[in-house]
Design an enzyme around this catalytic site. Structure first.
Site, PDB file in Angstrom:
ATOM      1  N   GLN A  40      50.388 -81.761 141.470  1.00  9.07           N
ATOM      2  CA  GLN A  40      49.207 -82.609 141.674  1.00  9.07           C
ATOM      3  C   GLN A  40      49.297 -83.838 140.765  1.00  9.07           C
ATOM      4  O   GLN A  40      48.477 -84.745 140.873  1.00  9.07           O
ATOM      5  CB  GLN A  40      47.928 -81.837 141.341  1.00  9.07           C
ATOM      6  CG  GLN A  40      47.714 -80.603 142.210  1.00  9.07           C
ATOM      7  CD  GLN A  40      46.559 -79.777 141.693  1.00  9.07           C
ATOM      8  OE1 GLN A  40      45.405 -79.971 142.081  1.00  9.07           O
ATOM      9  NE2 GLN A  40      46.850 -78.845 140.793  1.00  9.07           N
ATOM     10  N   ASN A  41      50.255 -83.832 139.854  1.00 11.54           N
ATOM     11  CA  ASN A  41      50.352 -84.888 138.844  1.00 11.54           C
ATOM     12  C   ASN A  41      51.043 -86.127 139.396  1.00 11.54           C
ATOM     13  O   ASN A  41      51.870 -86.033 140.296  1.00 11.54           O
ATOM     14  CB  ASN A  41      51.115 -84.378 137.609  1.00 11.54           C
ATOM     15  CG  ASN A  41      50.422 -83.189 136.966  1.00 11.54           C
ATOM     16  OD1 ASN A  41      49.224 -82.963 137.193  1.00 11.54           O
ATOM     17  ND2 ASN A  41      51.164 -82.396 136.207  1.00 11.54           N
ATOM     18  N   ILE A  42      50.653 -87.261 138.843  1.00 11.55           N
ATOM     19  CA  ILE A  42      51.210 -88.556 139.309  1.00 11.55           C
ATOM     20  C   ILE A  42      52.074 -89.189 138.222  1.00 11.55           C
ATOM     21  O   ILE A  42      52.459 -90.346 138.321  1.00 11.55           O
ATOM     22  CB  ILE A  42      50.049 -89.508 139.688  1.00 11.55           C
ATOM     23  CG1 ILE A  42      49.135 -89.768 138.481  1.00 11.55           C
ATOM     24  CG2 ILE A  42      49.263 -88.950 140.873  1.00 11.55           C
ATOM     25  CD1 ILE A  42      48.051 -90.813 138.748  1.00 11.55           C
ATOM     26  N   CYS A  84      52.006-105.442 153.537  1.00 10.58           N
ATOM     27  CA  CYS A  84      53.262-105.189 154.277  1.00 10.58           C
ATOM     28  C   CYS A  84      53.881-103.835 153.962  1.00 10.58           C
ATOM     29  O   CYS A  84      54.972-103.523 154.435  1.00 10.58           O
ATOM     30  CB  CYS A  84      54.262-106.308 153.930  1.00 10.58           C
ATOM     31  SG  CYS A  84      54.792-106.289 152.204  1.00 10.58           S
ATOM     32  N   CYS A 142      54.353-110.946 150.615  1.00  8.12           N
ATOM     33  CA  CYS A 142      53.285-111.389 151.553  1.00  8.12           C
ATOM     34  C   CYS A 142      51.994-111.749 150.832  1.00  8.12           C
ATOM     35  O   CYS A 142      51.010-112.142 151.472  1.00  8.12           O
ATOM     36  CB  CYS A 142      53.020-110.278 152.584  1.00  8.12           C
ATOM     37  SG  CYS A 142      52.038-108.913 151.926  1.00  8.12           S
ATOM     38  N   HIS A 153      49.611 -85.731 145.166  1.00  9.19           N
ATOM     39  CA  HIS A 153      48.688 -86.858 144.944  1.00  9.19           C
ATOM     40  C   HIS A 153      49.431 -88.159 144.683  1.00  9.19           C
ATOM     41  O   HIS A 153      48.871 -89.099 144.136  1.00  9.19           O
ATOM     42  CB  HIS A 153      47.735 -86.542 143.772  1.00  9.19           C
ATOM     43  CG  HIS A 153      46.783 -85.428 144.076  1.00  9.19           C
ATOM     44  ND1 HIS A 153      46.285 -84.579 143.129  1.00  9.19           N
ATOM     45  CD2 HIS A 153      46.258 -85.006 145.268  1.00  9.19           C
ATOM     46  CE1 HIS A 153      45.474 -83.694 143.701  1.00  9.19           C
ATOM     47  NE2 HIS A 153      45.444 -83.924 144.998  1.00  9.19           N
ATOM     48  N   GLU A 175      43.144 -71.594 129.733  1.00 10.56           N
ATOM     49  CA  GLU A 175      41.840 -71.004 130.098  1.00 10.56           C
ATOM     50  C   GLU A 175      41.965 -70.367 131.484  1.00 10.56           C
ATOM     51  O   GLU A 175      42.791 -70.822 132.276  1.00 10.56           O
ATOM     52  CB  GLU A 175      40.776 -72.131 130.234  1.00 10.56           C
ATOM     53  CG  GLU A 175      40.586 -73.024 129.038  1.00 10.56           C
ATOM     54  CD  GLU A 175      39.903 -72.293 127.895  1.00 10.56           C
ATOM     55  OE1 GLU A 175      40.177 -72.641 126.742  1.00 10.56           O
ATOM     56  OE2 GLU A 175      39.147 -71.348 128.187  1.00 10.56           O
TER      57      GLU A 175
HETATM   58  N1  APR Z   1      48.934 -75.767 128.963  1.00 16.56           N
HETATM   59  C1  APR Z   1      48.503 -75.184 130.120  1.00 16.56           C
HETATM   60  N2  APR Z   1      47.313 -75.463 130.710  1.00 16.56           N
HETATM   61  C2  APR Z   1      46.537 -76.385 130.094  1.00 16.56           C
HETATM   62  C3  APR Z   1      46.909 -77.027 128.885  1.00 16.56           C
HETATM   63  C4  APR Z   1      48.169 -76.687 128.330  1.00 16.56           C
HETATM   64  N3  APR Z   1      48.618 -77.243 127.181  1.00 16.56           N
HETATM   65  N4  APR Z   1      45.903 -77.881 128.527  1.00 16.56           N
HETATM   66  C5  APR Z   1      44.954 -77.782 129.492  1.00 16.56           C
HETATM   67  N5  APR Z   1      45.326 -76.878 130.410  1.00 16.56           N
HETATM   68  C6  APR Z   1      44.627 -76.487 131.645  1.00 16.56           C
HETATM   69  C7  APR Z   1      43.120 -76.495 131.587  1.00 16.56           C
HETATM   70  O1  APR Z   1      42.615 -75.235 131.149  1.00 16.56           O
HETATM   71  C8  APR Z   1      42.763 -76.753 133.059  1.00 16.56           C
HETATM   72  O2  APR Z   1      42.722 -75.536 133.792  1.00 16.56           O
HETATM   73  O3  APR Z   1      44.973 -77.465 132.603  1.00 16.56           O
HETATM   74  C9  APR Z   1      43.933 -77.587 133.568  1.00 16.56           C
HETATM   75  C10 APR Z   1      43.594 -79.050 133.741  1.00 16.56           C
HETATM   76  O4  APR Z   1      42.640 -79.115 134.775  1.00 16.56           O
HETATM   77  P1  APR Z   1      42.294 -80.513 135.459  1.00 16.56           P
HETATM   78  O5  APR Z   1      42.134 -81.551 134.405  1.00 16.56           O
HETATM   79  O6  APR Z   1      41.194 -80.264 136.426  1.00 16.56           O
HETATM   80  O7  APR Z   1      43.651 -80.895 136.222  1.00 16.56           O
HETATM   81  P2  APR Z   1      44.069 -80.519 137.685  1.00 16.56           P
HETATM   82  O8  APR Z   1      43.667 -79.122 138.020  1.00 16.56           O
HETATM   83  O9  APR Z   1      45.486 -80.881 137.807  1.00 16.56           O
HETATM   84  O10 APR Z   1      43.190 -81.559 138.560  1.00 16.56           O
HETATM   85  C11 APR Z   1      43.495 -81.651 139.919  1.00 16.56           C
HETATM   86  O11 APR Z   1      41.947 -83.509 140.082  1.00 16.56           O
HETATM   87  O12 APR Z   1      41.050 -85.539 139.451  1.00 16.56           O
HETATM   88  C12 APR Z   1      41.958 -84.921 140.283  1.00 16.56           C
HETATM   89  O13 APR Z   1      43.820 -86.001 141.188  1.00 16.56           O
HETATM   90  C13 APR Z   1      43.357 -85.397 140.009  1.00 16.56           C
HETATM   91  O14 APR Z   1      45.421 -84.157 140.348  1.00 16.56           O
HETATM   92  C14 APR Z   1      44.140 -84.109 139.729  1.00 16.56           C
HETATM   93  C15 APR Z   1      43.259 -83.059 140.385  1.00 16.56           C
END
Ligand code: APR
Length: 265
Positions: free
Chosen positions: A101-103, A130, A151, A119, A216
């Site tokens: 999901q990461n960019i 274009c 363009c 994403h 978590e």
């Molecule tokens: N190691 C593992 N997990 C972690 C760590 C870490 N060091 N730090 C935080 N987390 C966990 C948090 O507990 C949480 O469950 O990573 C998760 C981050 O959650 P979000 O910020 O909601 O990220 P994500 O689930 O990827 O969001 C999905 O939401 O805003 C949109 O497009 C954006 O791709 C993103 C999508």
């Protein structure tokens, strides 16, 4: 955590095809904050700036926030051990593909090749006139909004804004992964955002075992997760590597990758 690491390693070593599903949490140890949670991005920035309708009507204002968030702050972020271990797992045929999901492009920078971007990717800009693609590093953001050299059209980061559809290639690769996989390893995601969060549920319904790594519990933990490893992705993946690569060493004895030291169990 030791028992869960061993259980996860057993599942991964026996797996015919493993898919990883990653979220913002995997990049936190690279210095990129998550979107949600205590110091989450959405606690400091209004997601409204990333709605496609707002971007189209207020490109300069939207780009001002985008530049600060995704190009100034995080430009120097480097892959952490979690990304590196996953690239090594791919090399050793212990990981078939990554749906992220990461960019932030950190999986690719770590050396992973089979990466599907649910994403999109902030390292590419696309011209809305274009459709020409540019590497973000080639485009100056000193004057906003940036425009196309060919363009004159408005340039937009090639990631999915709220209100936009999911790239077909990533969707197709995700559905294929659901049918191919017998193990899904879900790392660092709340599972809050549709339709990405459906992929692990679909994988579970199709028979995959779900391994989850998170600091978590998430929306997956109490429902579909079979092995929950509570901890930071970089630390947990290093421990998992010690189990996996030692075991797979017994098979192929080609030495632990020098990209990262693997601490004892
Ligand atoms: N190691 C593992 N997990 C972690 C760590 C870490 N060091 N730090 C935080 N987390 C966990 C948090 O507990 C949480 O469950 O990573 C998760 C981050 O959650 P979000 O910020 O909601 O990220 P994500 O689930 O990827 O969001 C999905 O939401 O805003 C949109 O497009 C954006 O791709 C993103 C999508």
């Amino acid at each position: 955590m030791g028992d869960e690491i061993k259980k996860a390693a057993e599942l991964l070593l026996k797996s015919r095809f493993t898919t990883a599903f990653t979220g913002a949490g995997i990049s936190v140890e690279s210095g990129i904050p998550p979107f949600r949670g205590n110091d989450g991005i959405w606690g400091k920035y209004d997601p409204h700036f990333l709605e496609i309708s707002y971007f189209m009507s207020h490109p300069r204002e939207s780009w001002t926030v985008i530049k600060e968030l995704f190009y100034d702050f995080f430009a120097e972020a480097k892959p952490n051990n979690a990304h590196l271990v996953m690239a090594e797992m791919e090399k050793r045929a212990l990981l078939g593909r990554i749906i992220t999901q990461n960019i932030d492009n950190l999986h690719q920078e770590a050396g992973s090749r089979e990466v599907y971007e649910f994403h999109g990717n902030s390292q590419r800009l696309i011209c809305l006139g274009c459709h020409r693609l540019y590497p973000a590093r080639e485009i100056s953001l000193d004057h906003l909004p940036p425009t196309c050299r060919e363009c004159g059209g408005l340039l937009k980061p090639d990631f999915v804004f709220f209100g936009e559809g999911i790239p077909q290639k990533a969707l197709g690769a995700s559905y294929e992964a659901v049918s191919l996989s017998d193990v899904f390893i879900v790392i660092g995601t709340t599972g809050e955002v549709m339709p990405a969060n459906q992929i692990p549920f679909m994988a579970k319904s199709a028979g995959s075992k779900i391994i989850e790594i998170n600091t978590e519990p998430s929306n997956f933990t109490g429902s579909i997760t079979d092995v929950f490893i509570r901890g930071k992705a970089g630390e947990v993946m290093q421990k998992l590597a010690a189990e996996l690569f030692t075991a797979s060493l017994d098979d192929d004895k080609d030495g632990i990758n020098e990209n990262f030291e693997v601490h004892g169990k």
